[in-house]
Design a protein around this motif. Sequence first.
Motif, PDB file in Angstrom:
ATOM      1  N   VAL A 236       0.827  -1.208   0.000  1.00 42.50           N
ATOM      2  CA  VAL A 236       0.000   0.000   0.000  1.00 42.50           C
ATOM      3  C   VAL A 236       0.863   1.262   0.000  1.00 42.50           C
ATOM      4  CG1 VAL A 236      -1.600   1.341   1.428  1.00 42.50           C
ATOM      5  CG2 VAL A 236      -2.047  -1.078   1.007  1.00 42.50           C
ATOM      6  N   LEU A 237       1.985   1.226   0.712  1.00 43.18           N
ATOM      7  CA  LEU A 237       2.860   2.401   0.741  1.00 43.18           C
ATOM      8  C   LEU A 237       3.635   2.552  -0.569  1.00 43.18           C
ATOM      9  CD1 LEU A 237       3.532   4.720   2.627  1.00 43.18           C
ATOM     10  CD2 LEU A 237       5.471   3.396   3.491  1.00 43.18           C
ATOM     11  N   GLY A 238       3.780   1.453  -1.316  1.00 42.67           N
ATOM     12  CA  GLY A 238       4.408   1.515  -2.636  1.00 42.67           C
ATOM     13  C   GLY A 238       5.846   1.989  -2.608  1.00 42.67           C
ATOM     14  N   ARG A 239       6.188   2.828  -3.574  1.00 44.10           N
ATOM     15  CA  ARG A 239       7.568   3.289  -3.713  1.00 44.10           C
ATOM     16  C   ARG A 239       8.011   4.151  -2.537  1.00 44.10           C
ATOM     17  NH1 ARG A 239       7.750   8.559  -6.200  1.00 44.10           N
ATOM     18  NH2 ARG A 239       5.672   9.304  -6.787  1.00 44.10           N
ATOM     19  N   TYR A 240       7.047   4.654  -1.776  1.00 44.86           N
ATOM     20  CA  TYR A 240       7.407   5.511  -0.640  1.00 44.86           C
ATOM     21  C   TYR A 240       7.977   4.713   0.526  1.00 44.86           C
ATOM     22  CZ  TYR A 240       4.816   9.009  -3.268  1.00 44.86           C
ATOM     23  OH  TYR A 240       4.381   9.873  -4.254  1.00 44.86           O
ATOM     24  N   TRP A 241       7.793   3.386   0.494  1.00 45.66           N
ATOM     25  CA  TRP A 241       8.381   2.545   1.539  1.00 45.66           C
ATOM     26  C   TRP A 241       9.900   2.694   1.540  1.00 45.66           C
ATOM     27  CZ3 TRP A 241       7.168  -0.249   5.735  1.00 45.66           C
ATOM     28  CH2 TRP A 241       8.099  -1.172   6.210  1.00 45.66           C
ATOM     29  N   ARG A 242      10.491   2.733   0.344  1.00 44.72           N
ATOM     30  CA  ARG A 242      11.956   2.820   0.238  1.00 44.72           C
ATOM     31  C   ARG A 242      12.480   4.187   0.658  1.00 44.72           C
ATOM     32  NH1 ARG A 242      10.486   0.101  -4.402  1.00 44.72           N
ATOM     33  NH2 ARG A 242      10.671   1.987  -5.672  1.00 44.72           N
ATOM     34  N   SER A 243      11.685   5.229   0.460  1.00 49.70           N
ATOM     35  CA  SER A 243      12.150   6.570   0.817  1.00 49.70           C
ATOM     36  C   SER A 243      11.913   6.901   2.287  1.00 49.70           C
ATOM     37  CB  SER A 243      11.461   7.621  -0.066  1.00 49.70           C
ATOM     38  OG  SER A 243      10.058   7.639   0.166  1.00 49.70           O
ATOM     39  N   ALA A 244      11.103   6.087   2.965  1.00 51.71           N
ATOM     40  CA  ALA A 244      10.829   6.329   4.389  1.00 51.71           C
ATOM     41  C   ALA A 244      12.027   5.885   5.228  1.00 51.71           C
ATOM     42  CB  ALA A 244       9.578   5.563   4.824  1.00 51.71           C
ATOM     43  N   SER A 245      12.267   6.593   6.325  1.00 52.54           N
ATOM     44  CA  SER A 245      13.341   6.196   7.238  1.00 52.54           C
ATOM     45  C   SER A 245      12.917   4.934   7.977  1.00 52.54           C
ATOM     46  CB  SER A 245      13.628   7.308   8.241  1.00 52.54           C
ATOM     47  OG  SER A 245      12.532   7.457   9.136  1.00 52.54           O
ATOM     48  N   GLN A 246      13.845   4.280   8.629  1.00 51.11           N
ATOM     49  CA  GLN A 246      13.521   3.065   9.376  1.00 51.11           C
ATOM     50  C   GLN A 246      12.504   3.346  10.479  1.00 51.11           C
ATOM     51  OE1 GLN A 246      16.938   0.926  10.808  1.00 51.11           O
ATOM     52  NE2 GLN A 246      15.736  -0.805  11.539  1.00 51.11           N
ATOM     53  N   ASP A 247      12.658   4.462  11.152  1.00 53.36           N
ATOM     54  CA  ASP A 247      11.700   4.835  12.201  1.00 53.36           C
ATOM     55  C   ASP A 247      10.314   5.057  11.614  1.00 53.36           C
ATOM     56  OD1 ASP A 247      13.603   4.647  14.158  1.00 53.36           O
ATOM     57  OD2 ASP A 247      14.004   6.812  14.258  1.00 53.36           O
ATOM     58  N   GLU A 248      10.265   5.717  10.445  1.00 54.27           N
ATOM     59  CA  GLU A 248       8.980   5.966   9.783  1.00 54.27           C
ATOM     60  C   GLU A 248       8.343   4.643   9.353  1.00 54.27           C
ATOM     61  OE1 GLU A 248       9.377  10.401   7.789  1.00 54.27           O
ATOM     62  OE2 GLU A 248      10.245   8.683   6.722  1.00 54.27           O
ATOM     63  N   GLN A 249       9.153   3.715   8.851  1.00 50.51           N
ATOM     64  CA  GLN A 249       8.626   2.415   8.434  1.00 50.51           C
ATOM     65  C   GLN A 249       7.993   1.679   9.608  1.00 50.51           C
ATOM     66  OE1 GLN A 249      11.976   0.396   6.681  1.00 50.51           O
ATOM     67  NE2 GLN A 249      11.771   1.423   4.695  1.00 50.51           N
ATOM     68  N   GLN A 250       8.683   1.664  10.752  1.00 50.66           N
ATOM     69  CA  GLN A 250       8.175   0.959  11.924  1.00 50.66           C
ATOM     70  C   GLN A 250       6.896   1.604  12.450  1.00 50.66           C
ATOM     71  OE1 GLN A 250       9.366  -2.000  12.906  1.00 50.66           O
ATOM     72  NE2 GLN A 250      10.652  -1.744  11.086  1.00 50.66           N
ATOM     73  N   GLU A 251       6.867   2.937  12.487  1.00 50.95           N
ATOM     74  CA  GLU A 251       5.654   3.611  12.947  1.00 50.95           C
ATOM     75  C   GLU A 251       4.512   3.370  11.980  1.00 50.95           C
ATOM     76  OE1 GLU A 251       3.934   7.950  14.429  1.00 50.95           O
ATOM     77  OE2 GLU A 251       5.832   7.880  13.330  1.00 50.95           O
ATOM     78  N   TYR A 252       4.817   3.406  10.696  1.00 51.12           N
ATOM     79  CA  TYR A 252       3.793   3.175   9.678  1.00 51.12           C
ATOM     80  C   TYR A 252       3.161   1.795   9.839  1.00 51.12           C
ATOM     81  CZ  TYR A 252       1.867   1.786   5.171  1.00 51.12           C
ATOM     82  OH  TYR A 252       1.038   1.290   4.186  1.00 51.12           O
ATOM     83  N   LEU A 253       3.974   0.764  10.067  1.00 48.94           N
ATOM     84  CA  LEU A 253       3.440  -0.590  10.235  1.00 48.94           C
ATOM     85  C   LEU A 253       2.497  -0.662  11.431  1.00 48.94           C
ATOM     86  CD1 LEU A 253       6.595  -2.798   9.479  1.00 48.94           C
ATOM     87  CD2 LEU A 253       4.582  -2.476   8.024  1.00 48.94           C
ATOM     88  N   ARG A 254       2.864   0.004  12.521  1.00 49.46           N
ATOM     89  CA  ARG A 254       1.997   0.011  13.708  1.00 49.46           C
ATOM     90  C   ARG A 254       0.690   0.751  13.429  1.00 49.46           C
ATOM     91  NH1 ARG A 254       6.918   1.318  16.248  1.00 49.46           N
ATOM     92  NH2 ARG A 254       6.264   3.506  16.459  1.00 49.46           N
TER      93      ARG A 254
END
Length: 204
Positions: free
Chosen positions: A75-93
């Motif tokens: 769902v996050l698509g190409r923006y998953w790669r541009s997100a920081s690790q902290d942003e990725q973890q928060e996004y999953l939650r």
Amino acid sequence: MTRRFLLSALSLLVYTLSQAVPSNAVGADASVFMSEMWKRVVEILGKKAPQTERLARFRELFQADFDGPGIARFVLGRYWRSASQDEQQEYLRLFEDYVVFVYGTRFSSLNGETLKIRGSRGEESGVIVSTDMISPGAEAPVKIDWRLVTDSGVFKINDVVIEGISMMVTQRSEFASVIQRHGGQVSGLLSLMREKTKTASVAQ
């Protein structure tokens, strides 16, 4: 020696193929999975209980039967790669909270609906189970395809296609629009998701 080796290899191949699960058996297993999953949905959301309890139980079902992390990344698509690790973890939650509230609330309006399985078919990435959701008094059933993948030998729902419209693709488009409105920054989407899940929590 070479001939003996080839015969051994062929024997092993024949044995392996004989042990393989036929595709129709996989489809049958997928259909059983969907039948059992729907029974749990009806049990969880069809009974009278406080909204907080129903959503908590829907979260358990989502974690058990859905490919949450896979859906979230798609769902996050190409923006998953541009997100920081902290942003990725928060996004999953936040994504799990978001899905549990939005779809748990939608499913809570169930009132006697039944799920009829029309069939299943294999594809490269998994199995698609085609169903009709039949509502009392409705003129026609709603056609729903459930895309299943396997995780350590266990089926997980990876997408729900309602009348030809993929819920994953639809959500991806909505999230992309939010990110684009915030200059391509994932932080803009996270802020919106925080606000929505917080509002939902207060409303309960």
